[in-house]
Structures are given as C-alpha cells and as structure tokens.
Write an enzyme that holds these catalytic residues in place. Structure first.
Site, PDB file in Angstrom:
ATOM      1  N   ASP A  17     -14.401   5.966  -2.660  1.00  0.00           N
ATOM      2  CA  ASP A  17     -13.949   5.422  -3.958  1.00  0.00           C
ATOM      3  C   ASP A  17     -14.712   6.042  -5.134  1.00  0.00           C
ATOM      4  O   ASP A  17     -14.133   6.316  -6.185  1.00  0.00           O
ATOM      5  CB  ASP A  17     -14.121   3.898  -3.995  1.00  0.00           C
ATOM      6  N   ALA A  68     -18.138  -6.557 -11.246  1.00  0.00           N
ATOM      7  CA  ALA A  68     -19.243  -6.388 -10.288  1.00  0.00           C
ATOM      8  C   ALA A  68     -18.772  -6.702  -8.868  1.00  0.00           C
ATOM      9  O   ALA A  68     -19.552  -7.074  -8.007  1.00  0.00           O
ATOM     10  CB  ALA A  68     -20.403  -7.314 -10.671  1.00  0.00           C
ATOM     11  N   LYS A  77     -13.559  -3.966   3.025  1.00  0.00           N
ATOM     12  CA  LYS A  77     -14.522  -2.874   2.820  1.00  0.00           C
ATOM     13  C   LYS A  77     -15.973  -3.288   3.096  1.00  0.00           C
ATOM     14  O   LYS A  77     -16.766  -2.484   3.552  1.00  0.00           O
ATOM     15  CB  LYS A  77     -14.413  -2.341   1.389  1.00  0.00           C
ATOM     16  N   ASN A 136     -14.682   2.552   2.968  1.00  0.00           N
ATOM     17  CA  ASN A 136     -13.212   2.540   2.894  1.00  0.00           C
ATOM     18  C   ASN A 136     -12.581   3.565   3.829  1.00  0.00           C
ATOM     19  O   ASN A 136     -11.364   3.625   3.945  1.00  0.00           O
ATOM     20  CB  ASN A 136     -12.721   2.749   1.451  1.00  0.00           C
ATOM     21  N   SER A 167       0.826  -1.216   0.000  1.00  0.00           N
ATOM     22  CA  SER A 167       0.000   0.000   0.000  1.00  0.00           C
ATOM     23  C   SER A 167       0.858   1.263   0.000  1.00  0.00           C
ATOM     24  O   SER A 167       1.775   1.408   0.811  1.00  0.00           O
ATOM     25  CB  SER A 167      -0.921   0.014   1.225  1.00  0.00           C
TER      26      SER A 167
HETATM   27  P1  NAP Z   1     -13.072  -7.804  -6.278  1.00  0.00           P
HETATM   28  O1  NAP Z   1     -14.184  -7.399  -5.387  1.00  0.00           O
HETATM   29  O2  NAP Z   1     -12.257  -8.999  -5.955  1.00  0.00           O
HETATM   30  O3  NAP Z   1     -13.706  -7.988  -7.776  1.00  0.00           O
HETATM   31  C1  NAP Z   1     -12.898  -8.473  -8.822  1.00  0.00           C
HETATM   32  C2  NAP Z   1     -13.631  -8.286 -10.159  1.00  0.00           C
HETATM   33  O4  NAP Z   1     -12.745  -8.715 -11.198  1.00  0.00           O
HETATM   34  C3  NAP Z   1     -14.903  -9.117 -10.294  1.00  0.00           C
HETATM   35  O5  NAP Z   1     -15.827  -8.430 -11.091  1.00  0.00           O
HETATM   36  C4  NAP Z   1     -14.387 -10.363 -11.014  1.00  0.00           C
HETATM   37  O6  NAP Z   1     -15.363 -11.023 -11.777  1.00  0.00           O
HETATM   38  C5  NAP Z   1     -13.381  -9.756 -11.966  1.00  0.00           C
HETATM   39  N1  NAP Z   1     -12.389 -10.745 -12.380  1.00  0.00           N
HETATM   40  C6  NAP Z   1     -11.342 -11.215 -11.641  1.00  0.00           C
HETATM   41  N2  NAP Z   1     -10.661 -12.131 -12.365  1.00  0.00           N
HETATM   42  C7  NAP Z   1     -11.305 -12.251 -13.568  1.00  0.00           C
HETATM   43  C8  NAP Z   1     -11.068 -13.029 -14.735  1.00  0.00           C
HETATM   44  N3  NAP Z   1     -10.039 -13.892 -14.815  1.00  0.00           N
HETATM   45  N4  NAP Z   1     -11.908 -12.880 -15.786  1.00  0.00           N
HETATM   46  C9  NAP Z   1     -12.942 -12.005 -15.720  1.00  0.00           C
HETATM   47  N5  NAP Z   1     -13.215 -11.225 -14.634  1.00  0.00           N
HETATM   48  C10 NAP Z   1     -12.400 -11.352 -13.569  1.00  0.00           C
HETATM   49  O7  NAP Z   1     -12.007  -6.621  -6.456  1.00  0.00           O
HETATM   50  P2  NAP Z   1     -12.292  -5.043  -6.383  1.00  0.00           P
HETATM   51  O8  NAP Z   1     -12.018  -4.548  -5.024  1.00  0.00           O
HETATM   52  O9  NAP Z   1     -13.617  -4.779  -6.991  1.00  0.00           O
HETATM   53  O10 NAP Z   1     -11.115  -4.475  -7.324  1.00  0.00           O
HETATM   54  C11 NAP Z   1     -11.167  -4.635  -8.730  1.00  0.00           C
HETATM   55  C12 NAP Z   1      -9.980  -3.899  -9.368  1.00  0.00           C
HETATM   56  O11 NAP Z   1     -10.067  -2.501  -9.129  1.00  0.00           O
HETATM   57  C13 NAP Z   1      -8.611  -4.335  -8.823  1.00  0.00           C
HETATM   58  O12 NAP Z   1      -7.695  -4.325  -9.866  1.00  0.00           O
HETATM   59  C14 NAP Z   1      -8.270  -3.230  -7.838  1.00  0.00           C
HETATM   60  O13 NAP Z   1      -6.873  -3.095  -7.657  1.00  0.00           O
HETATM   61  C15 NAP Z   1      -8.864  -2.032  -8.566  1.00  0.00           C
HETATM   62  N6  NAP Z   1      -9.173  -0.904  -7.657  1.00  0.00           N
HETATM   63  C16 NAP Z   1      -8.534   0.274  -7.875  1.00  0.00           C
HETATM   64  C17 NAP Z   1      -8.818   1.367  -7.076  1.00  0.00           C
HETATM   65  C18 NAP Z   1      -8.113   2.661  -7.334  1.00  0.00           C
HETATM   66  O14 NAP Z   1      -8.133   3.516  -6.443  1.00  0.00           O
HETATM   67  N7  NAP Z   1      -7.545   2.851  -8.496  1.00  0.00           N
HETATM   68  C19 NAP Z   1      -9.759   1.249  -6.030  1.00  0.00           C
HETATM   69  C20 NAP Z   1     -10.414   0.022  -5.838  1.00  0.00           C
HETATM   70  C21 NAP Z   1     -10.107  -1.051  -6.668  1.00  0.00           C
HETATM   71  P3  NAP Z   1     -16.151 -12.321 -11.208  1.00  0.00           P
HETATM   72  O15 NAP Z   1     -17.273 -11.779 -10.353  1.00  0.00           O
HETATM   73  O16 NAP Z   1     -16.620 -12.970 -12.453  1.00  0.00           O
HETATM   74  O17 NAP Z   1     -15.166 -13.119 -10.428  1.00  0.00           O
END
Ligand code: NAP
Length: 306
Positions: A128, A154, A92, A113, A35
């Site tokens: 966020d 999602a 979260k 968050n 982080s």
């Molecule tokens: P999460 O709750 O674990 O959700 C992951 C998402 O990615 C789900 O929609 C999942 O789909 C999809 N996914 C994962 N592997 C996949 C694959 N092989 N093929 C297709 N879909 C896949 O994670 P999150 O917290 O939402 O975070 C998602 C992303 O956003 C991460 O990269 C995180 O680092 C980024 N993020 C960035 C910020 C920022 O400030 N820039 C803030 C928050 C998050 P399924 O439901 O089908 O598994």
C-alpha cells in the site's frame, strides 16, 4: 477449459472443494464483491502471458472470508496450492501474527496486504505504501521526500501512509485523527522511526485550534470520509488553502467533497485509483518476478468501476 471463473465470488465452502491445476491467486476480504482486483490482475496476467507462456494458467479469484475465519482459512488456501493472496479490509492486521515470515516494512506498518507462497507457509508484504507514493508522484508530481506531510486518519491505510512518509524522508509528519486513543497508539508505534531519522512528528485532533497546515503541504486523506455523498470534510474548510496538494485515497466516487474544496481554492487534488493500481502492480511483481505494466491495470480498473 477452466471451470473456475474470476468474475464469481467464492466462499470457504468452495475452497474446501477446490481442485484447479493452474496457478491460483486471490483476494480475500469481507465484504469483497465490490473488489476490482480480479479485473486488474487478470488483465495484467493476459498481457504477461503474451510474452511469457508460463503465465497462461495463472488466474486471480475473489473469496469472501469473514474475519473470524481468516486464521483457519490461510492454511487451507496453502494446502489448496494458492501461490499468492491479497488481503483487504478487515484482514490486513489479523493475518500478521499467523505468518512465518513478514517483510520488515510490513512489520513496521503492522499490516500485510500481499502474501507469497514459500516452502514453510506464506511470507507477508505490504504494497500500500508503494502504491501511495507512486500515485502521489504520478498524479500530483510530488514526492513524499522533503514534503511537509499531513495524514488524515490513523486506521490501517493511515498507518501504511505514515510509515511510507517517514521511510521516504518527509520533512515533517502530522497525523490528524478523530479518535484520540487510536491516534496516540499510532504515534507511539511510529515514533522510533521518526526519531531515528530526526523527523518532527505530531498528532492532532481535526478540530484542534493549534493544528497548522503549512504552506505547500502534502495532504493525504486516509479516512473513510468521502465514500458517502453526505460525508462531512475530514478537516474544517478554513484549515485549507490553495497552496495544498491533496491525495485522497477514496476513488469511488472519483471526486470527493475534500477534493472539490481544495480544487475550488486553486490547489491540486487526485483520487486514490492510482494507489490501488500501483499496490496491485507491486503485488503481481512480487508473485511473478516480472515487471508489470501499470497502464494495463489502470485501464482494467477504470472499466471495472465504470
Ligand atoms: P480503517 O482502518 O477502518 O480506518 C478508518 C479511518 O477513517 C480512521 O482513521 C477513522 O477515524 C476515520 N473515520 C471513519 N469515519 C469517520 C468519521 N465519521 N469522522 C472522522 N473520521 C472517520 O480503514 P482503512 O483501511 O484505513 O481505510 C481508510 C480509507 O482509505 C477507506 O476509504 C479506504 O477505502 C481507503 N483505502 C484506499 C486504498 C487505495 O488503494 N486507494 C487502500 C487502502 C485504503 P477514527 O479512528 O476516529 O474512527
């Protein structure tokens, strides 16, 4: 001299012995060693202190907390006097039911968050969505309002993006996700917000032949695809066109395959660093009740990543 260091990663064992006179803030996650929030927040606190000496003893730390430990850990952070906490993956959603008060937008998202200390415990916020909307505005010169928005993913980040898009008055919202149950749950949860604002809302699988990406749409990648160099694209390449603008929440690596594909077609793409910075700006403003300079956090974030 402060014997606690913002570069270290602390544990709950360290917390049980925690005795620090100043105002302490922290990010809790698992894993959390990567982080860059301590670097961003401590740089902004240094700047705030130059104008307001009241912030001289404020410091932001990082704690590794396992998901099964979180609900016991939160009262301990409170007892040890922590004034503000950031929660990152996977905390979260877990924290929400344990909080005596939650901001209405965070309740709609179903995740928090940012926690701020009150007399009765912590109040929860979600910054966020603010981070995403600010990032889109600054990097892509686009607004969620009046845009045809397509969100890929999602999970927690997709949820925050979807609620922000609806609250900001997007023209239509399409959510694309691999796992159909997760997609259906999200659509069901946010459908009342869409109906109240008469915004068309649909959910689609990435390979659904009826998935149409309208000309000029605003695409948001909220999947974790793009974090690894050999990840596939979250959408078939033939669904993409030069009229699209992409905000990819991934920021490390700074240029994902999806960003490269959109740019090679002539579209605009931005990575998620600005979202990270602006969610942090908003969190620090919630804690300090003072305006925070995004440029300071942005510089600190870039140098921490480098
Ligand atoms: P999460 O709750 O674990 O959700 C992951 C998402 O990615 C789900 O929609 C999942 O789909 C999809 N996914 C994962 N592997 C996949 C694959 N092989 N093929 C297709 N879909 C896949 O994670 P999150 O917290 O939402 O975070 C998602 C992303 O956003 C991460 O990269 C995180 O680092 C980024 N993020 C960035 C910020 C920022 O400030 N820039 C803030 C928050 C998050 P399924 O439901 O089908 O598994």
């Amino acid at each position: 001299m402060d014997s606690f260091h913002s570069e270290d990663t602390y544990t709950l064992d360290d917390l049980s012995h925690w005795q620090r006179d100043g105002t302490s803030l922290a990010v809790l996650g698992y894993p959390v060693r990567h982080s860059i929030s301590p670097a961003m927040h401590n740089a902004a606190l240094d700047e705030l202190t130059r104008e307001n000496p009241q912030f001289a003893d404020w410091k932001y730390f990082r704690f590794e907390v396992k998901p099964e430990e979180l609900l016991d850990a939160l009262p301990l952070f409170y007892e040890k006097g922590f004034f503000g906490l950031n929660l990152t993956v996977p905390h979260k959603e877990i924290a929400l039911p344990a909080l005596p008060q939650v901001d209405p937008a965070a309740k709609e998202i179903g995740a928090v968050n940012t926690l701020r200390r009150m007399d009765t415990g912590y109040i929860g916020f979600n910054t966020d969505g603010f981070g995403l909307e600010s990032g889109i505005r600054i990097e892509l010169k686009r607004e969620l309002a009046d845009s045809e928005v397509i969100i890929l993913g999602a999970g927690g980040a997709g949820r925050a993006a979807a609620v922000q898009a609806l609250r900001s008055g997007c023209r239509s919202l399409t959510i694309v996700n691999r796992n159909p149950e997760r997609l259906a749950k999200l659509i069901e949860a946010i459908n009342p917000i869409a109906q109240e604002r008469t915004i068309p809302l649909v959910g689609k699988a990435p390979d659904d032949p009826t998935l149409k990406i309208p000309e000029g749409a605003l695409l948001v990648n909220a999947t974790s695809l793009g974090l690894k160099p050999d990840d596939p694209l979250p959408l078939p390449a033939n669904a993409l066109s030069k009229s699209l603008a992409l905000y990819d929440m991934v920021y490390n690596p700074p240029r994902t395959a999806l960003m490269q594909t959109i740019e090679s077609l002539g579209g605009h793409a931005a990575n998620g660093l600005s979202m990270l910075v602006y969610q942090g700006v908003r969190a620090l403003e919630i804690w300090t009740d003072h305006p925070v300079n995004p440029d300071t956090m942005d510089r600190a974030a870039r140098s921490a990543i480098a």
